[in-house]
Scaffold this active site. Structure first.
Site, PDB file in Angstrom:
ATOM      1  N   ARG A  15      -6.942 -49.490 -21.281  1.00 40.07           N
ATOM      2  CA  ARG A  15      -8.289 -48.930 -21.144  1.00 40.07           C
ATOM      3  C   ARG A  15      -8.218 -47.604 -20.390  1.00 40.07           C
ATOM      4  O   ARG A  15      -7.178 -47.225 -19.860  1.00 40.07           O
ATOM      5  CB  ARG A  15      -9.195 -49.927 -20.392  1.00 40.07           C
ATOM      6  CG  ARG A  15      -9.515 -51.168 -21.187  1.00 40.07           C
ATOM      7  CD  ARG A  15     -10.232 -52.215 -20.351  1.00 40.07           C
ATOM      8  NE  ARG A  15      -9.379 -52.760 -19.300  1.00 40.07           N
ATOM      9  CZ  ARG A  15      -9.770 -53.654 -18.399  1.00 40.07           C
ATOM     10  NH1 ARG A  15     -10.995 -54.093 -18.399  1.00 40.07           N
ATOM     11  NH2 ARG A  15      -8.925 -54.113 -17.495  1.00 40.07           N
ATOM     12  N   LYS A  75      -8.294 -49.857 -13.432  1.00 41.58           N
ATOM     13  CA  LYS A  75      -7.587 -50.802 -12.565  1.00 41.58           C
ATOM     14  C   LYS A  75      -7.453 -50.255 -11.150  1.00 41.58           C
ATOM     15  O   LYS A  75      -7.533 -49.037 -10.930  1.00 41.58           O
ATOM     16  CB  LYS A  75      -6.186 -51.059 -13.123  1.00 41.58           C
ATOM     17  CG  LYS A  75      -6.184 -52.051 -14.273  1.00 41.58           C
ATOM     18  CD  LYS A  75      -6.709 -53.370 -13.812  1.00 41.58           C
ATOM     19  CE  LYS A  75      -6.385 -54.508 -14.751  1.00 41.58           C
ATOM     20  NZ  LYS A  75      -7.060 -55.741 -14.356  1.00 41.58           N
ATOM     21  N   TYR A  94     -12.224 -50.767 -10.493  1.00 39.08           N
ATOM     22  CA  TYR A  94     -12.015 -52.149 -10.032  1.00 39.08           C
ATOM     23  C   TYR A  94     -10.993 -52.116  -8.902  1.00 39.08           C
ATOM     24  O   TYR A  94      -9.968 -51.413  -9.011  1.00 39.08           O
ATOM     25  CB  TYR A  94     -11.434 -53.030 -11.151  1.00 39.08           C
ATOM     26  CG  TYR A  94     -12.413 -53.402 -12.250  1.00 39.08           C
ATOM     27  CD1 TYR A  94     -13.556 -54.143 -11.971  1.00 39.08           C
ATOM     28  CD2 TYR A  94     -12.175 -53.045 -13.570  1.00 39.08           C
ATOM     29  CE1 TYR A  94     -14.446 -54.502 -12.987  1.00 39.08           C
ATOM     30  CE2 TYR A  94     -13.056 -53.401 -14.588  1.00 39.08           C
ATOM     31  CZ  TYR A  94     -14.196 -54.129 -14.281  1.00 39.08           C
ATOM     32  OH  TYR A  94     -15.069 -54.483 -15.279  1.00 39.08           O
ATOM     33  N   HIS A  96     -10.614 -55.362  -6.428  1.00 35.58           N
ATOM     34  CA  HIS A  96     -10.198 -56.741  -6.121  1.00 35.58           C
ATOM     35  C   HIS A  96      -9.306 -56.771  -4.870  1.00 35.58           C
ATOM     36  O   HIS A  96      -8.133 -57.143  -4.922  1.00 35.58           O
ATOM     37  CB  HIS A  96      -9.470 -57.361  -7.322  1.00 35.58           C
ATOM     38  CG  HIS A  96     -10.347 -57.508  -8.524  1.00 35.58           C
ATOM     39  ND1 HIS A  96     -11.358 -58.440  -8.606  1.00 35.58           N
ATOM     40  CD2 HIS A  96     -10.396 -56.821  -9.689  1.00 35.58           C
ATOM     41  CE1 HIS A  96     -11.988 -58.331  -9.760  1.00 35.58           C
ATOM     42  NE2 HIS A  96     -11.437 -57.350 -10.440  1.00 35.58           N
ATOM     43  N   GLU A 118     -16.343 -54.398  -9.100  1.00 32.81           N
ATOM     44  CA  GLU A 118     -16.623 -55.840  -9.157  1.00 32.81           C
ATOM     45  C   GLU A 118     -17.633 -56.299  -8.115  1.00 32.81           C
ATOM     46  O   GLU A 118     -18.105 -57.434  -8.200  1.00 32.81           O
ATOM     47  CB  GLU A 118     -15.316 -56.651  -9.030  1.00 32.81           C
ATOM     48  CG  GLU A 118     -14.649 -56.640  -7.657  1.00 32.81           C
ATOM     49  CD  GLU A 118     -13.743 -55.438  -7.423  1.00 32.81           C
ATOM     50  OE1 GLU A 118     -13.720 -54.539  -8.263  1.00 32.81           O
ATOM     51  OE2 GLU A 118     -13.077 -55.396  -6.361  1.00 32.81           O
ATOM     52  N   ASP A 270      -7.939 -66.464 -14.723  1.00 32.43           N
ATOM     53  CA  ASP A 270      -7.860 -65.457 -13.654  1.00 32.43           C
ATOM     54  C   ASP A 270      -8.350 -66.006 -12.315  1.00 32.43           C
ATOM     55  O   ASP A 270      -8.137 -65.383 -11.282  1.00 32.43           O
ATOM     56  CB  ASP A 270      -8.621 -64.175 -14.041  1.00 32.43           C
ATOM     57  CG  ASP A 270     -10.106 -64.400 -14.244  1.00 32.43           C
ATOM     58  OD1 ASP A 270     -10.513 -65.549 -14.511  1.00 32.43           O
ATOM     59  OD2 ASP A 270     -10.865 -63.428 -14.136  1.00 32.43           O
TER      60      ASP A 270
END
Ligand SMILES: NC(=O)c1ccc[n+]([C@@H]2O[C@H](COP(=O)([O-])OP(=O)(O)OC[C@H]3O[C@@H](n4cnc5c(N)ncnc54)[C@H](O)[C@@H]3O)[C@@H](O)[C@H]2O)c1
Length: 372
Positions: A15, A75, A94, A96, A118, A270
């Site tokens: 992506r 990412k 993102y 995380h 997120e 996940d």
């Protein structure tokens, strides 16, 4: 504002953070967009598409990071990218952070302002920048399930829609949230006989009101679950308990009660997976067999359809990206508390309480960060 978008470097990530349409809108708002050459290739966008949209192309990520006031990615930044971030720069992607202390410390040390997709919220209590990827994974689940059910792949050799004179596949979807609803819609559209299980009665009522006739609903007691799973050709695992590992809803012993060659697609992998026998797999080697039951457990399902995923993600991120660029991060977050919920790191401080709790790091409240 100068907006930069590097090529993603995490393995198997195709992506890209900005679509040509997003670049075009940013340019129309008076911003400068710099793309790393080749950034969109994995999602089917050429450098010429970006140049047509008014973006300037450069040869390396280092040039993108050096030029941009705001970096837009997909990412979390990898170690080599984190070294290129600087004080005052905005990072929108993102992240995380909770399970990733190394990244968290590097982002704090960078002095950058980091807004995580997120944790951005919406008025209905949803996560608008996660939802598009759940929609993709949900719609993909019956597609990969159908493939897994084919004989040559180890499956039962059952066709999702059956044919005249032969009944359809029985599909059970456990969890009727975003993933589960999209999985059920597609499975029903393929002609299969679908039942969605959930523990939330309001959710089951909603599904019955909106989709009654297309698929059935059932309360997800352990008894109902195993009864339906025994009869199923394909089971999709789509549960989520926010902030917790997925509950194990089918044990290894229960596999022996299933039809030989039935397929389990564990989208919740996940979060650790909702079947006892699930272990994460990759797009290169997506399925495996346990006791004659085929398992598909790819943790980044949207990567299989990078073009659709990129455009879906871009549709969701674009209004926030434009607000950040038009107003600057401070004003944009002051005007929109949902965007402020995305603020994870600012100027050497962690600003997201759940990450602070998970990693034992002091947190500056995002409201105070706005004033800092
Ligand atoms: N593998 C991938 O590529 C991928 C991609 C996107 C999302 N996901 C994962 O898919 C899962 C589902 O995501 P979502 O966006 O649909 O979440 P969601 O919150 O929209 O839906 C989860 C649903 O599960 C239900 N639920 C919780 N416990 C249950 C139980 N014991 N039995 C039955 N239902 C139960 C909830 O009531 C809710 O309706 C998450 O784990 C998410 O991380 C994976």
């Amino acid at each position: 504002m100068h907006i930069g978008c590097p090529k993603e470097i995490k393995p198997q990530e195709f992506r890209v953070g900005l679509t040509p349409n997003a670049a075009r809108e940013a340019v129309a708002h008076g911003h400068t967009v710099t793309m790393e050459a080749g950034a969109g290739v994995g999602a089917g966008f050429t450098d010429a598409d970006y140049a047509d949209a008014g973006a300037q192309m450069v040869g390396t990520a280092a040039e993108v990071f050096a030029a941009a006031d705001m970096i837009v990615k997909v990412k979390e930044p990898q170690a080599i990218e984190r070294k290129m971030l600087r004080e005052g720069q905005i990072l929108f992607t993102y992240l995380h952070l909770a399970p990733d202390p190394e990244q968290t410390h590097d982002l704090i040390a960078s002095g950058a302002t980091c807004i995580a997709y997120e944790t951005v919220t919406d008025d209905r209590g949803g996560l608008p920048l996660l939802a598009p990827m759940s929609e993709v994974a949900g719609r993909l689940a019956p597609q990969v399930g159908a493939w897994t059910l084919q004989k040559a792949n180890g499956g039962r050799g059952v066709l999702m829609g059956g044919v005249p004179g032969v009944g359809p596949a029985k599909v059970v979807v456990i969890g009727g949230g975003v993933v589960g609803t999209h999985a059920a819609k597609i499975a029903a559209g393929m002609g299969s006989d679908v039942t969605v299980l959930d523990r939330s009665l309001p959710r089951l009522r909603y599904l019955d009101d909106v989709f009654g006739g297309q698929f059935k609903t059932s309360y997800a007691s352990a008894g109902n679950t195993i009864e339906l799973v025994r009869e199923a050709d394909l089971v999709v695992g789509a549960v989520l308990i926010p902030g917790a590992a997925a509950p194990k809803l089918i044990s290894r012993a229960q596999l022996s009660e299933m039809k030989p060659g039935a397929a389990l697609v564990d989208v919740a992998i996940d979060q650790g997976g909702c079947f006892e026998t699930s272990k994460a797999t990759t797009h290169q080697d997506p399925i495996y067999d346990v006791d004659g039951i085929m398992h598909y457990c790819v943790a980044n399902m949207p990567g299989a359809v990078a073009r659709t995923s990129t455009i879906a993600l871009g549709n969701a991120t674009m209004p926030f990206m434009l607000a950040l660029a038009d107003k600057g991060w401070r004003q944009a977050c002051e005007d929109d508390p949902h965007l402020l919920n995305g603020l994870n790191v600012h100027a050497g401080k962690l600003t997201y309480f759940a990450v602070g709790k998970a990693l034992g790091i002091d947190v500056l409240s995002p409201q105070l960060a706005l004033k800092a």
